[in-house]
Design a protein around this motif. Structure first.
Motif, PDB file in Angstrom:
ATOM      1  N   PRO A  87      46.953  53.026 -48.604  1.00 59.67           N
ATOM      2  CA  PRO A  87      46.110  51.859 -48.876  1.00 59.67           C
ATOM      3  C   PRO A  87      45.931  51.643 -50.366  1.00 59.67           C
ATOM      4  CG  PRO A  87      44.768  53.696 -48.151  1.00 59.67           C
ATOM      5  CD  PRO A  87      46.179  54.142 -48.065  1.00 59.67           C
ATOM      6  N   PHE A  89      43.345  50.401 -53.324  1.00 57.38           N
ATOM      7  CA  PHE A  89      41.898  50.373 -53.508  1.00 57.38           C
ATOM      8  C   PHE A  89      41.526  49.190 -54.385  1.00 57.38           C
ATOM      9  CE2 PHE A  89      42.782  54.545 -52.076  1.00 57.38           C
ATOM     10  CZ  PHE A  89      41.662  54.936 -51.370  1.00 57.38           C
ATOM     11  N   GLU A  97      32.022  54.366 -56.212  1.00 57.71           N
ATOM     12  CA  GLU A  97      31.604  53.029 -55.736  1.00 57.71           C
ATOM     13  C   GLU A  97      32.360  52.656 -54.462  1.00 57.71           C
ATOM     14  OE1 GLU A  97      30.387  50.880 -59.984  1.00 57.71           O
ATOM     15  OE2 GLU A  97      32.454  50.815 -59.287  1.00 57.71           O
ATOM     16  N   THR A  98      33.627  53.041 -54.411  1.00 52.36           N
ATOM     17  CA  THR A  98      34.420  52.768 -53.202  1.00 52.36           C
ATOM     18  C   THR A  98      33.793  53.472 -52.000  1.00 52.36           C
ATOM     19  OG1 THR A  98      36.412  52.617 -54.542  1.00 52.36           O
ATOM     20  CG2 THR A  98      36.728  52.955 -52.194  1.00 52.36           C
ATOM     21  N   HIS A 100      30.734  54.369 -51.700  1.00 48.17           N
ATOM     22  CA  HIS A 100      29.445  53.724 -51.391  1.00 48.17           C
ATOM     23  C   HIS A 100      29.658  52.443 -50.594  1.00 48.17           C
ATOM     24  CE1 HIS A 100      26.051  55.929 -53.129  1.00 48.17           C
ATOM     25  NE2 HIS A 100      26.959  56.443 -53.950  1.00 48.17           N
ATOM     26  N   TYR A 101      30.681  51.681 -50.971  1.00 48.93           N
ATOM     27  CA  TYR A 101      30.988  50.444 -50.239  1.00 48.93           C
ATOM     28  C   TYR A 101      31.287  50.765 -48.770  1.00 48.93           C
ATOM     29  CZ  TYR A 101      33.516  46.020 -49.218  1.00 48.93           C
ATOM     30  OH  TYR A 101      33.949  44.832 -48.688  1.00 48.93           O
ATOM     31  N   LEU A 102      32.235  51.685 -48.564  1.00 52.75           N
ATOM     32  CA  LEU A 102      32.642  51.999 -47.195  1.00 52.75           C
ATOM     33  C   LEU A 102      31.527  52.728 -46.439  1.00 52.75           C
ATOM     34  CD1 LEU A 102      36.319  53.037 -48.006  1.00 52.75           C
ATOM     35  CD2 LEU A 102      35.487  50.834 -47.193  1.00 52.75           C
ATOM     36  N   ARG A 106      29.337  51.646 -42.932  1.00 55.39           N
ATOM     37  CA  ARG A 106      29.207  52.532 -41.775  1.00 55.39           C
ATOM     38  C   ARG A 106      27.764  52.990 -41.542  1.00 55.39           C
ATOM     39  NH1 ARG A 106      33.779  54.988 -39.664  1.00 55.39           N
ATOM     40  NH2 ARG A 106      35.723  54.217 -40.548  1.00 55.39           N
ATOM     41  N   ASP A 119      30.969  66.003 -52.707  1.00 54.89           N
ATOM     42  CA  ASP A 119      31.708  67.108 -52.068  1.00 54.89           C
ATOM     43  C   ASP A 119      33.155  66.714 -51.777  1.00 54.89           C
ATOM     44  OD1 ASP A 119      29.436  68.610 -52.144  1.00 54.89           O
ATOM     45  OD2 ASP A 119      28.891  68.266 -50.041  1.00 54.89           O
ATOM     46  N   LEU A 120      33.326  65.498 -51.262  1.00 59.48           N
ATOM     47  CA  LEU A 120      34.675  65.071 -50.874  1.00 59.48           C
ATOM     48  C   LEU A 120      35.570  64.874 -52.095  1.00 59.48           C
ATOM     49  CD1 LEU A 120      33.768  62.574 -47.999  1.00 59.48           C
ATOM     50  CD2 LEU A 120      35.100  64.665 -47.768  1.00 59.48           C
ATOM     51  N   GLN A 149      37.844  59.067 -48.238  1.00 54.12           N
ATOM     52  CA  GLN A 149      37.079  58.007 -47.578  1.00 54.12           C
ATOM     53  C   GLN A 149      37.161  58.133 -46.054  1.00 54.12           C
ATOM     54  OE1 GLN A 149      38.178  55.084 -45.764  1.00 54.12           O
ATOM     55  NE2 GLN A 149      40.310  55.779 -45.834  1.00 54.12           N
ATOM     56  N   LEU A 151      37.111  60.837 -44.439  1.00 58.86           N
ATOM     57  CA  LEU A 151      36.227  61.926 -44.003  1.00 58.86           C
ATOM     58  C   LEU A 151      34.758  61.627 -44.278  1.00 58.86           C
ATOM     59  CD1 LEU A 151      38.308  64.943 -45.411  1.00 58.86           C
ATOM     60  CD2 LEU A 151      38.259  64.116 -43.064  1.00 58.86           C
ATOM     61  N   SER A 153      32.310  59.627 -43.284  1.00 57.76           N
ATOM     62  CA  SER A 153      31.243  59.525 -42.274  1.00 57.76           C
ATOM     63  C   SER A 153      31.281  60.682 -41.280  1.00 57.76           C
ATOM     64  CB  SER A 153      31.375  58.193 -41.534  1.00 57.76           C
ATOM     65  OG  SER A 153      32.604  58.162 -40.835  1.00 57.76           O
ATOM     66  N   GLN A 154      32.031  61.718 -41.595  1.00 54.48           N
ATOM     67  CA  GLN A 154      32.208  62.872 -40.704  1.00 54.48           C
ATOM     68  C   GLN A 154      32.624  62.422 -39.301  1.00 54.48           C
ATOM     69  OE1 GLN A 154      28.215  64.417 -41.914  1.00 54.48           O
ATOM     70  NE2 GLN A 154      29.328  66.344 -42.015  1.00 54.48           N
ATOM     71  N   PRO A 155      33.694  61.665 -39.227  1.00 51.19           N
ATOM     72  CA  PRO A 155      34.109  61.143 -37.916  1.00 51.19           C
ATOM     73  C   PRO A 155      34.675  62.245 -37.025  1.00 51.19           C
ATOM     74  CG  PRO A 155      35.776  60.635 -39.545  1.00 51.19           C
ATOM     75  CD  PRO A 155      34.647  61.298 -40.289  1.00 51.19           C
TER      76      PRO A 155
END
Lengths: 312, 284
Positions: A87, A89, A97-98, A100-102, A106, A119-120, A149, A151, A153-155
Motif C-alpha cells: 500500500p 501511504f 499520524e497514519t 492515529h488516522y486508522l 477503528r 510499541d508497533l 497498521q 496489527l 487494533s489487535q485484530p
C-alpha cells in the motif's frame, strides 16, 4: 469460530471473460498461519482483495468471523488487519499520524493508539522515523509500516498479500522476523506468497491454488509427509568421479543425482532419517570427504510443482 | 508487547458512520492544509486582492465611494477562484485513492465507501468555504478602509459563492469517480467549469433558451447580486443591415432558481459519484 476465514464457491470473472478465481473454497482454521500459495496469476491477490472488500465477487461468498464480507463489510472487517499488495501511504502524514488516522476509524482512543503505535513502530524498527512524513520512505519501510497498521487494533484475523514482495534481502528477513512473532499471538493469519521457502519457514498450514481453483489444503507437516522424495545437497572436498556413479546409485534410497559443481552434487533421496544417516556413511566410504550434507528444504516445491503440473 | 496482546472486541468499539465521516474529513483537511495546492491558491488570492486594490491606485483612477460598487471589483474574481478551488481540491479527490494506491491502505478498514466519499466531500467543501471566507474577509476590510463602510450584499454574495463551490466540488467528485487517472480528471473538471459549461450557456440564448440549468450560468448570481436593483432578463435587437432586425436575449439567473439548481447539482453529482465509487474496484 473455528474457521475465522471461510470462502465458499468464490468466483471472479473480469471484463473480457478472464476467470481469475473459479469456485474457490477455502477454510482457514483458527490460530493457523496459512500460506496461500500459487504461481503468478493463480488468483491469490484477487481472492484476498475480495475478502478485504476491494473487489466484488462475480459469485460466491466470503465470511470473516461468520459475517459476510459482501453483505456487511464494515462488521466483517472490524476485526481484520490487512496488508494488500504494497500500500501507499498518505505522504503528508507521519507514521504516528497514519496510525492515529486508522486507529480513529477503528474506534481506538488517542491514548491507546499512541501507546500501541509506539510499541508497533518499535517492533517494525521505525521508532526513529515516527515523526517524519512517509513521503520519502523506502518500499521496505512502507511495508513495515503497513504491517504495523495491520496489527494496530489487535485484530484476531490478519490478511497479508505477499508481504515480502519487492523487498531487498535484508528487508525480506526483517519482515519475516516480524511475521514469525505473530505465532505468539492468538491470531489467524492468511498470507499469500509464491515464495515456497517463506511459506515452509513461517506457515503452519498451506493452501495451494492455480487458475483460481484450490488444489490442496492442509497443514504444512502433512503435506510434506506426502512428499517422499527429498533433495539433498552435498558439498565435498574431493570430486564425484564417473567411476563412483554406479556405487552411488546402488546406495539404498538414492533415486538419482545431479552434479551441480566441481565439488558439489544433489541427490534425490527417498527414506527416513536412519536411511539418510546411512547415506552419509556411504558417501564418506566413497572417499568424497563430505563438507556439508543437507536437505535443500524444497520438499514443498516438489509437491507444488507436481500439483501445478497436474492441474494443467 | 506482543505476548500481552489481549482479545479486544473490535466490533463493539467501531465508531458510527457519522463519526468515521468526521475522521475522514479531518485527515483530508490536514492533507489540504499541508498541500502545495492550498499554498498556490492562497498566493493567487493574495495576488487578486492586491491587484484589484492597488492597480486603480497606481493608475491614478479615483475609487468609487460606494462600498457595493467597490466590492464588486473583488467579487468579479470569485467565480474563477471557485472553479480553481473545485479543480484543485475535488478534481482528483476520489481517483487519487486508486491511482496513488492509498486505497490499499484505506479500503480494507471497516469503513464504508460512502462514508469515505462524504467525508472527503465535506473536507473539500470546508477548504473551499475557508478560502472564500478569507477572500471576502480581506476584501471587506479593504472596502472598509477605502470607503469607510461595507455592504450586506457581500455577505449574500459569499453565501452564494459557497453554494456554487459546493455544486462545483460535487461535479468534481463525480468526474473524479469516473476517471482512472488524476490528470484527466483534473483537466476535465477544470475545462467543464471553465469552458464547456460557459460555452453551452453562451450558445443557448441564441435559440432563445435560458440556460437556467447550467451550473456556471447560475454561478453568475455571485456577481449580479452586487448590482442594485438585481438585473432582469432583457431582449435586444441587432440590426442585420437591410432593415431587418434579430432579437437577442440577455438572460440573468434568478437567485432562488440558481440556488435550487446548485442544490440539484450537489445531490445528483454526489449520488452518482458515490454510486460509482462504491462500485469501483481496486485493480492493479
Amino acid at each position: 469460530m473455528d474457521t475465522p476465514i471461510r470462502v465458499h464457491g468464490l468466483t471472479k470473472v473480469y471484463g473480457g471473460g478472464f476467470r481469475a478465481v473459479d469456485a474457490l473454497d477455502l477454510n482457514v482454521p483458527r490460530r493457523s498461519f496459512m500460506g496461500f500459495l500459487g504461481p503468478n496469476g493463480a488468483g491469490k491477490t484477487t481472492t484476498i482483495k475480495i475478502v478485504t472488500n476491494m473487489l466484488s465477487a462475480t459469485s460466491g461468498r466470503a465470511y470473516i468471523n461468520g459475517v459476510s464480507v459482501m453483505e456487511d463489510p464494515k462488521t466483517a472487517l472490524a476485526d481484520v488487519g490487512a496488508v494488500v499488495e504494497t500500500p501507499e501511504f498518505y505522504p503528508y502524514l507521519t507514521p504516528m499520524e497514519t496510525l492515529h488516522y486508522l486507529g480513529e476509524l477503528r474506534g481506538l482512543s488517542s491514548c491507546e493508539t499512541t501507546n500501541r503505535g509506539r510499541d508497533l513502530l518499535d517492533l517494525v524498527k521505525l521508532t526513529d522515523w515516527r515523526e517524519k512524513r512517509v513521503g520519502k520512505f523506502s518500499k521496505g519501510m512502507k511495508q513495515r509500516l503497513a504491517i504495523a497498521q495491520a496489527l494496530l487494533s489487535q485484530p484476531s484475523v490478519i490478511i497479508l498479500d505477499e508481504p515480502t514482495s519487492g523487498l531487498d534481502p535484508r528487508g525480506m528477513v526483517e519482515v519475516r522476523d516480524i511475521l514469525k512473532q505473530l505465532h505468539k499471538l492468538d491470531v489467524t493469519v492468511l498470507m499469500s506468497s509464491h515464495l515456497l521457502n517463506e511459506v515452509q519457514e513461517i506457515c503452519t498450514d498451506v493452501s495451494l491454488i492455480n487458475r483460481g481453483r484450490l488444489l490442496r489444503s492442509g497443514s504444512v507437516a502433512d503435506l510434506l509427509d506426502e512428499v517422499k522424495a527429498r533433495k539433498i545437497d552435498v558439498r565435498t572436498l574431493r570430486p564425484l568421479t564417473p567411476d563412483m556413479f554406479d556405487r552411488l546409485r546402488a546406495v539404498p534410497g538414492v533415486k538419482g543425482f545431479a552434479v551441480t559443481g566441481d565439488l558439489s552434487f544433489s541427490l534425490d533421496f527417498e527414506g527416513e532419517e536412519d536411511a539418510q544417516a546411512r547415506l552419509l556413511i556411504e558417501l564418506q566410504n566413497l572417499g568424497l570427504m563430505v563438507v556439508s550434507f543437507k536437505e535443500s528444504g524444497l520438499a514443498l516445491e516438489s509437491l507444488y510443482m507436481s500439483l501445478i503440473m497436474e492441474s494443467r | 508487547m506482543m505476548e500481552a496482546a489481549s482479545v479486544v472486541n473490535n466490533r463493539e468499539r467501531l465508531p458510527s458512520d457519522l463519526q468515521q465521516m468526521v475522521t475522514v474529513a479531518k485527515y483530508d483537511v490536514l492533507k489540504h492544509l499541508r498541500s502545495k495546492r492550498l499554498l498556490g491558491l492562497v498566493i493567487l488570492e493574495a495576488l487578486l486582492l492586491g491587484l484589484t486594490f492597488a492597480l486603480p491606485l497606481l493608475l491614478g483612477v479615483d475609487p468609487t465611494d460606494d462600498p457595493a460598487g467597490y466590492m464588486s471589483a473583488f467579487v468579479s474574481w470569485v467565480e474563477i477562484l471557485v472553479i480553481i478551488g473545485a479543480t484543485m481540491f475535488a478534481g482528483d479527490a476520489i481517483v487519487s485513492e486508486f491511482q496513488s494506491r492509498t486505497g490499499y491502505l484505506l479500503f480494507p478498514n471497516p469503513v464504508k465507501r460512502s462514508t469515505i466519499f462524504v467525508g472527503k466531500y465535506l473536507s473539500t467543501l470546508g477548504i473551499i468555504v475557508l478560502m472564500l471566507v478569507v477572500y471576502y474577509g480581506v476584501a471587506a476590510a479593504l472596502v472598509f478602509a477605502m470607503t469607510g463602510g461595507g455592504t450586506l450584499l457581500s455577505l449574500y454574495s459569499m453565501l452564494l459563492a459557497c453554494a456554487y463551490g459546493a455544486a462545483a466540488a460535487a461535479l468534481g467528485f463525480l468526474i473524479s469517480s469516473v476517471f482512472k487517472g488524476s490528470t484527466g480528471s483534473l483537466v476535465l473538471t477544470f475545462f467543464t467549469l471553465f469552458m464547456i459549461l460557459p460555452m453551452i450557456a453562451q450558445l443557448l440564448p441564441a435559440g432563445s433558451i435560458k440556460p437556467w440549468f447550467v451550473l456556471t450560468f447560475c454561478g453568475h448570481v455571485i456577481s449580479y447580486i452586487m448590482i442594485s436593483p438585481y438585473p432582469t432578463d432583457l431582449v435586444d435587437s441587432i440590426s442585420l443591415g437591410n432593415g431587418e432586425f434579430m432579437e437577442y436575449w440577455t438572460y440573468y439567473p434568478d437567485i432562488g432558481g440558481s440556488l435550487a439548481v446548485m442544490g440539484g447539482y450537489v445531490l445528483i453529482c454526489l449520488a452518482l459519484g458515490m454510486y460509482l465509487f462504491r462500485r469501483k474496484e481496486m485493480v492493479s
